[in-house]
Design a protein around this motif. Sequence first.
Motif, PDB file in Angstrom:
ATOM      1  N   THR A  81       0.750  -1.273   0.161  1.00 40.46           N
ATOM      2  CA  THR A  81      -0.004  -0.083   0.013  1.00 40.46           C
ATOM      3  C   THR A  81       0.859   1.382   0.019  1.00 40.46           C
ATOM      4  OG1 THR A  81      -1.623  -1.088   1.280  1.00 40.46           O
ATOM      5  CG2 THR A  81      -2.003   1.250   1.222  1.00 40.46           C
ATOM      6  N   ASN A  82       2.148   1.197   0.449  1.00 43.92           N
ATOM      7  CA  ASN A  82       2.980   2.200   0.273  1.00 43.92           C
ATOM      8  C   ASN A  82       3.417   2.879  -1.075  1.00 43.92           C
ATOM      9  OD1 ASN A  82       5.543   3.918   0.458  1.00 43.92           O
ATOM     10  ND2 ASN A  82       5.575   3.320   2.903  1.00 43.92           N
ATOM     11  N   GLY A  83       2.885   4.177  -1.186  1.00 47.46           N
ATOM     12  CA  GLY A  83       2.849   4.765  -2.660  1.00 47.46           C
ATOM     13  C   GLY A  83       4.163   5.221  -2.991  1.00 47.46           C
ATOM     14  N   ASN A  84       5.208   5.561  -2.150  1.00 45.30           N
ATOM     15  CA  ASN A  84       6.535   6.041  -2.243  1.00 45.30           C
ATOM     16  C   ASN A  84       7.197   5.411  -3.394  1.00 45.30           C
ATOM     17  OD1 ASN A  84       5.980   8.032  -0.397  1.00 45.30           O
ATOM     18  ND2 ASN A  84       7.370   7.358   1.145  1.00 45.30           N
ATOM     19  N   PRO A  85       7.265   4.166  -3.261  1.00 40.32           N
ATOM     20  CA  PRO A  85       8.196   3.401  -4.462  1.00 40.32           C
ATOM     21  C   PRO A  85       7.697   3.823  -5.678  1.00 40.32           C
ATOM     22  CG  PRO A  85       7.891   1.965  -2.386  1.00 40.32           C
ATOM     23  CD  PRO A  85       6.949   2.863  -2.258  1.00 40.32           C
ATOM     24  N   ALA A  86       6.445   3.961  -5.853  1.00 42.86           N
ATOM     25  CA  ALA A  86       5.814   4.325  -7.260  1.00 42.86           C
ATOM     26  C   ALA A  86       5.979   5.823  -7.764  1.00 42.86           C
ATOM     27  CB  ALA A  86       4.250   4.209  -7.348  1.00 42.86           C
ATOM     28  N   ILE A  87       6.090   6.663  -6.777  1.00 38.15           N
ATOM     29  CA  ILE A  87       6.123   8.003  -6.963  1.00 38.15           C
ATOM     30  C   ILE A  87       7.642   8.694  -6.938  1.00 38.15           C
ATOM     31  CG2 ILE A  87       5.737  10.555  -6.197  1.00 38.15           C
ATOM     32  CD1 ILE A  87       3.080   9.166  -4.841  1.00 38.15           C
ATOM     33  N   LEU A 139      -6.503  -2.806  -3.573  1.00 35.19           N
ATOM     34  CA  LEU A 139      -5.895  -1.406  -3.198  1.00 35.19           C
ATOM     35  C   LEU A 139      -6.533  -0.465  -4.150  1.00 35.19           C
ATOM     36  CD1 LEU A 139      -2.093  -2.392  -2.601  1.00 35.19           C
ATOM     37  CD2 LEU A 139      -3.786  -2.717  -1.172  1.00 35.19           C
ATOM     38  N   TYR A 140      -6.460   0.714  -3.387  1.00 33.86           N
ATOM     39  CA  TYR A 140      -6.676   1.893  -3.917  1.00 33.86           C
ATOM     40  C   TYR A 140      -5.654   2.342  -5.096  1.00 33.86           C
ATOM     41  CZ  TYR A 140     -11.103   2.562  -1.134  1.00 33.86           C
ATOM     42  OH  TYR A 140     -12.299   2.465  -0.296  1.00 33.86           O
ATOM     43  N   PRO A 141      -5.911   3.162  -6.177  1.00 34.17           N
ATOM     44  CA  PRO A 141      -4.707   3.708  -6.763  1.00 34.17           C
ATOM     45  C   PRO A 141      -4.316   4.835  -6.138  1.00 34.17           C
ATOM     46  CG  PRO A 141      -6.549   3.474  -8.271  1.00 34.17           C
ATOM     47  CD  PRO A 141      -7.156   2.931  -6.924  1.00 34.17           C
ATOM     48  N   GLY A 142      -2.862   5.045  -6.246  1.00 36.62           N
ATOM     49  CA  GLY A 142      -2.224   6.143  -5.435  1.00 36.62           C
ATOM     50  C   GLY A 142      -2.865   7.133  -5.239  1.00 36.62           C
ATOM     51  N   PRO A 143      -3.301   7.881  -6.226  1.00 37.20           N
ATOM     52  CA  PRO A 143      -4.071   9.188  -5.954  1.00 37.20           C
ATOM     53  C   PRO A 143      -5.397   9.379  -5.213  1.00 37.20           C
ATOM     54  CG  PRO A 143      -3.081   9.077  -8.225  1.00 37.20           C
ATOM     55  CD  PRO A 143      -3.049   7.673  -7.511  1.00 37.20           C
ATOM     56  N   VAL A 144      -6.008   8.010  -5.575  1.00 39.94           N
ATOM     57  CA  VAL A 144      -7.574   7.954  -4.822  1.00 39.94           C
ATOM     58  C   VAL A 144      -7.035   7.865  -3.202  1.00 39.94           C
ATOM     59  CG1 VAL A 144      -9.423   6.566  -4.693  1.00 39.94           C
ATOM     60  CG2 VAL A 144      -8.300   6.893  -7.012  1.00 39.94           C
ATOM     61  N   LEU A 145      -6.428   6.845  -2.956  1.00 44.05           N
ATOM     62  CA  LEU A 145      -6.099   6.767  -1.393  1.00 44.05           C
ATOM     63  C   LEU A 145      -5.451   8.047  -1.019  1.00 44.05           C
ATOM     64  CD1 LEU A 145      -6.038   5.183   1.137  1.00 44.05           C
ATOM     65  CD2 LEU A 145      -3.761   4.102   0.454  1.00 44.05           C
ATOM     66  N   THR A 146      -4.694   8.684  -1.529  1.00 43.02           N
ATOM     67  CA  THR A 146      -3.929  10.027  -1.191  1.00 43.02           C
ATOM     68  C   THR A 146      -4.919  11.197  -1.226  1.00 43.02           C
ATOM     69  OG1 THR A 146      -1.694   9.183  -2.214  1.00 43.02           O
ATOM     70  CG2 THR A 146      -1.869  11.518  -1.581  1.00 43.02           C
ATOM     71  N   LYS A 147      -5.881  11.040  -2.058  1.00 43.59           N
ATOM     72  CA  LYS A 147      -6.998  12.237  -1.835  1.00 43.59           C
ATOM     73  C   LYS A 147      -7.571  11.769  -0.576  1.00 43.59           C
ATOM     74  CE  LYS A 147     -10.925  13.986  -4.560  1.00 43.59           C
ATOM     75  NZ  LYS A 147     -11.828  13.868  -5.419  1.00 43.59           N
ATOM     76  N   LYS A 148      -8.131  10.510  -0.284  1.00 48.14           N
ATOM     77  CA  LYS A 148      -8.804  10.299   0.850  1.00 48.14           C
ATOM     78  C   LYS A 148      -8.274  10.719   2.160  1.00 48.14           C
ATOM     79  CE  LYS A 148     -11.287   5.853  -0.729  1.00 48.14           C
ATOM     80  NZ  LYS A 148     -12.467   6.384  -0.219  1.00 48.14           N
ATOM     81  N   GLN A 149      -6.545  10.678   2.009  1.00 46.70           N
ATOM     82  CA  GLN A 149      -5.818  11.117   3.257  1.00 46.70           C
ATOM     83  C   GLN A 149      -5.672  12.596   3.293  1.00 46.70           C
ATOM     84  OE1 GLN A 149      -2.546   8.812   2.040  1.00 46.70           O
ATOM     85  NE2 GLN A 149      -2.892   6.998   3.368  1.00 46.70           N
ATOM     86  N   GLY A 150      -6.360  13.212   2.416  1.00 48.88           N
ATOM     87  CA  GLY A 150      -6.404  14.785   2.532  1.00 48.88           C
ATOM     88  C   GLY A 150      -5.354  15.443   1.733  1.00 48.88           C
ATOM     89  N   PRO A 173      15.040  16.774  -3.849  1.00 49.03           N
ATOM     90  CA  PRO A 173      16.356  16.369  -3.187  1.00 49.03           C
ATOM     91  C   PRO A 173      17.498  17.233  -3.682  1.00 49.03           C
ATOM     92  CG  PRO A 173      15.093  14.427  -3.998  1.00 49.03           C
ATOM     93  CD  PRO A 173      14.426  15.484  -4.474  1.00 49.03           C
ATOM     94  N   GLN A 174      18.506  17.724  -2.953  1.00 46.87           N
ATOM     95  CA  GLN A 174      19.438  18.353  -3.037  1.00 46.87           C
ATOM     96  C   GLN A 174      20.391  17.549  -4.114  1.00 46.87           C
ATOM     97  OE1 GLN A 174      21.056  19.834   0.528  1.00 46.87           O
ATOM     98  NE2 GLN A 174      19.277  21.147   0.884  1.00 46.87           N
ATOM     99  N   LYS A 175      20.431  16.388  -3.992  1.00 51.76           N
ATOM    100  CA  LYS A 175      21.305  15.536  -4.866  1.00 51.76           C
ATOM    101  C   LYS A 175      20.692  14.170  -5.195  1.00 51.76           C
ATOM    102  CE  LYS A 175      23.923  14.441  -0.695  1.00 51.76           C
ATOM    103  NZ  LYS A 175      25.163  14.391  -0.056  1.00 51.76           N
ATOM    104  N   LEU A 176      21.417  13.640  -6.268  1.00 45.70           N
ATOM    105  CA  LEU A 176      20.809  12.239  -6.465  1.00 45.70           C
ATOM    106  C   LEU A 176      20.927  11.148  -5.522  1.00 45.70           C
ATOM    107  CD1 LEU A 176      21.206  12.372 -10.425  1.00 45.70           C
ATOM    108  CD2 LEU A 176      19.404  12.969  -9.035  1.00 45.70           C
ATOM    109  N   ASP A 177      22.007  11.229  -4.637  1.00 52.18           N
ATOM    110  CA  ASP A 177      22.162  10.436  -3.652  1.00 52.18           C
ATOM    111  C   ASP A 177      21.000  10.566  -2.543  1.00 52.18           C
ATOM    112  OD1 ASP A 177      23.395   8.963  -1.817  1.00 52.18           O
ATOM    113  OD2 ASP A 177      25.004  10.218  -1.064  1.00 52.18           O
ATOM    114  N   THR A 178      20.050  10.072  -2.688  1.00 54.13           N
ATOM    115  CA  THR A 178      18.994  10.276  -1.988  1.00 54.13           C
ATOM    116  C   THR A 178      18.152   9.260  -1.525  1.00 54.13           C
ATOM    117  OG1 THR A 178      16.800  11.538  -1.985  1.00 54.13           O
ATOM    118  CG2 THR A 178      17.737  10.979  -4.162  1.00 54.13           C
ATOM    119  N   ARG A 179      17.137   9.057  -0.724  1.00 54.60           N
ATOM    120  CA  ARG A 179      16.549   7.815  -0.044  1.00 54.60           C
ATOM    121  C   ARG A 179      15.578   7.704  -1.542  1.00 54.60           C
ATOM    122  NH1 ARG A 179      11.444   9.395   2.162  1.00 54.60           N
ATOM    123  NH2 ARG A 179      11.186  11.617   2.554  1.00 54.60           N
ATOM    124  N   TYR A 180      14.982   8.783  -1.962  1.00 58.20           N
ATOM    125  CA  TYR A 180      14.133   8.507  -3.043  1.00 58.20           C
ATOM    126  C   TYR A 180      14.863   7.486  -4.031  1.00 58.20           C
ATOM    127  CZ  TYR A 180      11.293  12.699  -1.892  1.00 58.20           C
ATOM    128  OH  TYR A 180      10.621  13.645  -1.352  1.00 58.20           O
TER     129      TYR A 180
END
Length: 246
Positions: A81-87, A139-150, A173-180
């Motif tokens: 359900t965590n959407g971060n890996p998609a975004i 699961l809800y699509p990412g934007p649908v769930l994120t809209k529900k979360q406000g 991020p300030q650089k590509l060496d990032t948790r993203y």
Amino acid sequence: MIFKKALGLNYDDESVIAGETHTLPYACRVMDPGVIQVYHKLTGWVYIAALPSKYTDELYRIFNQVNPCVPAKNVLQTTLTNGNPAIHPAGTLMMAAWIEATGGDFYFYENGIQPSVGRLIRSIDTERLSIAKAMGFDLYPGPVLTKKQGYLIEDDYENCYRSAPGFKGVKAPQKLDTRYFHEDVGFGLVLFEELGRKFGVEVSNISSVITIASTIMQRDYRAERARTLDKLGLGDLSCQELLNCL
């Protein structure tokens, strides 16, 4: 699961009941040492699961007194359900030159997630949803769930992030060496790819992002095996055994 393994406990050991939510109940960033800015407090729809999962209802009753939440089937559902890996990886890849040129001096969501970036995010999110469906999770699509979360006022991939009040003011991020990359690819997409292949789901977009991120960062996120089924002790299980063991 990592917590219980660190304690030397089997997943079904009931001496310690572990649990997790699928995301934080707030969006925040460290601004300076000891200084955190909270951009958004979720209005609800935080999924929660216990390990073993038969204790999820008990965990839900406790946590729901503090923050509104929704019981999940098990910790595999909260993981997916965590959407971060998609975004995050898709956005950072598409903004890579801009991040390097400006040191991240722009807004990640408001400026960076233009319609083309949103379409890449949608392709990865669609594969995430397909993996979940093959595993028995609706699961809800990412934007649908994120809209529900406000976070959002729209729920389409191409435009929703730029207009999102919950993401307003979040810098790139300030650089590509990032948790993203390191977190959301190495610990997220690599596991999603494994789950997709195990359950017979097409994950070509997820695989492409892993490969390109590995190339530009000069490291092999797959070979690092930061979060894999084998490391979780699940590699030898059948699909049904995997779903039943938690």
